[in-house]
Design an enzyme around this catalytic site. Sequence first.
Site, PDB file in Angstrom:
ATOM      1  N   HIS A 211     -51.595  73.841  48.833  1.00 34.51           N
ATOM      2  CA  HIS A 211     -52.844  73.084  49.002  1.00 34.51           C
ATOM      3  C   HIS A 211     -53.747  73.126  47.764  1.00 34.51           C
ATOM      4  CE1 HIS A 211     -52.031  73.068  53.367  1.00 34.51           C
ATOM      5  NE2 HIS A 211     -51.746  74.344  53.232  1.00 34.51           N
TER       6      HIS A 211
HETATM    7  O1  RIB Z   1     -56.185  75.013  54.891  1.00 28.58           O
HETATM    8  C1  RIB Z   1     -55.676  75.207  53.613  1.00 28.58           C
HETATM    9  C2  RIB Z   1     -56.482  76.257  52.901  1.00 28.58           C
HETATM   10  O2  RIB Z   1     -56.341  77.466  53.606  1.00 28.58           O
HETATM   11  C3  RIB Z   1     -56.035  76.508  51.492  1.00 28.58           C
HETATM   12  O3  RIB Z   1     -57.164  76.750  50.668  1.00 28.58           O
HETATM   13  C4  RIB Z   1     -55.086  77.670  51.622  1.00 28.58           C
HETATM   14  O4  RIB Z   1     -55.312  78.663  50.652  1.00 28.58           O
HETATM   15  C5  RIB Z   1     -55.206  78.120  53.084  1.00 28.58           C
HETATM   16  O5  RIB Z   1     -55.333  79.462  53.358  1.00 28.58           O
END
Ligand code: RIB
Length: 307
Positions: free
Chosen positions: A231
């Site tokens: 992400h």
């Molecule tokens: O939902 C995605 C987020 O939460 C990202 O920042 C990732 O690190 C996860 O833990």
Amino acid sequence: MDCYPGIDYFVALCLAIANLDKLNILGITTVAGNQTIEKVTDNTLGLLSFLDSDIKVAKGAKGPLIREKRQAINVHGENGVGDYQFPKIKELYSNNAVTFLRDAILAQEDKVTICPVGPLTNIALLIKTFPEVVDKIELLSIMGGATVGGNTTPTAEFNVWADPEAARIVFDSKIPIVMSGLNVTHSTGLYREDVNELLKSTGKVSRMCGEILNFYFRGDHVKAGTFTPIHDACSIMYLLYPQLYSFKHMDVTVDCSEGLNRGNTVADIREWFNYDETYPKVLLGVDLEKFREILLQNLYKLDDMSK
Ligand code: RIB
């Protein structure tokens, strides 16, 4: 960069550090997220020591503005970064992320971009405490939210859900925003085979990334064990290669009610509505092949740089 470094953030940070010719990183501010503020700050210092980097680190908020703090240990492991052990040699630069951000921003002649990839607590506090910085912020490249659905609740993504009131302040601030939500980040990552290649590497950075990403494959959020989203790398990749993404400007409002939709980023995805450029730029699609190629090249490049 404003973050709680979990697994994907570490990969994102490697991508950023491999591109210091394009990005002038003024500092990293931490925020409690997947783990306590102490652990995420130590993990940040550990990674920077591992990479022999002198980027400044400032410790930020211990918890959300209003709601009780929740953690995401199941996703990132007990130590917050896939149980990988990093050295902690580097010292903290500041104990106050908000004054650090203000000073760093106001000291620049040019506007500054912030890349927040955690709960938006530090950024909301910055906006409310030192509103004079708002005009000096070029862009917030945020990993958070989703046009539809969530990962922590059926309607909310973790970073926004973790501090909805802070997210509301940020999305309402009129600072230009690029939102990398789950709708794009779930298609922005690496395949199992890519991670296997990293694991076979003899380079210290690519191998470390392979090991921490391998931890992700234990998670049930990973599509049938064949692909893992990364992400946070999306927000950095956008800054480096915006042409990889398709997008639409749209209104985004954060639901701060106490009901089922708490933390939902309500994005106006109605096709017949056209919003101008003052509204958040919401990323909708990514060229995955190019994303993988560039990310992997950069991890191997860091191996050479850190020899
Ligand atoms: O939902 C995605 C987020 O939460 C990202 O920042 C990732 O690190 C996860 O833990």
